[in-house]
Design a protein around this motif. Structure first.
Motif: not given
Length: 116
Positions: A60-63, A65-67, A69-78, A88-94
């Motif tokens: 739900s973070g701005v970063r 959405r800006e990046l 990641l909804k579309d990109k994360k599935n193509d990324m390795t762990e 970027d701490g703002m990307l981490v669930k808290r």
């Protein structure tokens, strides 16, 4: 020692802090935006929480959405995901609560504390 990892402006983090205080649970507070989690710490949190790597994202973070990641994360390795989250701490669930060798992330934290 228990550790609460959060963001001081986050209302959910504030509510969890209040719950910890009400239950007289001592903790150290780590501000995720100022004291980033390392790749190793993120891996340990993922394992201790027993969650899928995607649960570490603050969707739900701005970063996020800006990046796009909804579309990109599935193509990324762990490894790529861990590297990104460590920058970027703002990307981490808290919030994240580290207690007794276990990690609780996001909604799990409140659920756990309310069960005590």
């Amino acid at each position: 020692m228990n550790t609460l990892i959060g963001y001081k402006k986050c209302s959910t983090c504030k509510n969890v802090e209040k719950l910890l205080q009400e239950k007289n649970i001592s903790y150290d507070y780590r501000e995720i935006d100022k004291d980033l989690l390392s790749v190793d710490e993120l891996k340990k949190i993922k394992d201790q929480a027993g969650v899928d790597i995607f649960k570490l994202f603050n969707t739900s973070g701005v970063r996020y959405r800006e990046l796009n990641l909804k579309d990109k994360k599935n193509d990324m390795t762990e490894e790529e995901i861990f590297e990104l989250l460590s920058t970027d701490g703002m990307l981490v669930k808290r919030p994240i609560l580290l207690k007794d060798g276990k990690a609780y992330i996001g909604p799990q934290v409140k659920k756990y504390l309310e069960s005590l």
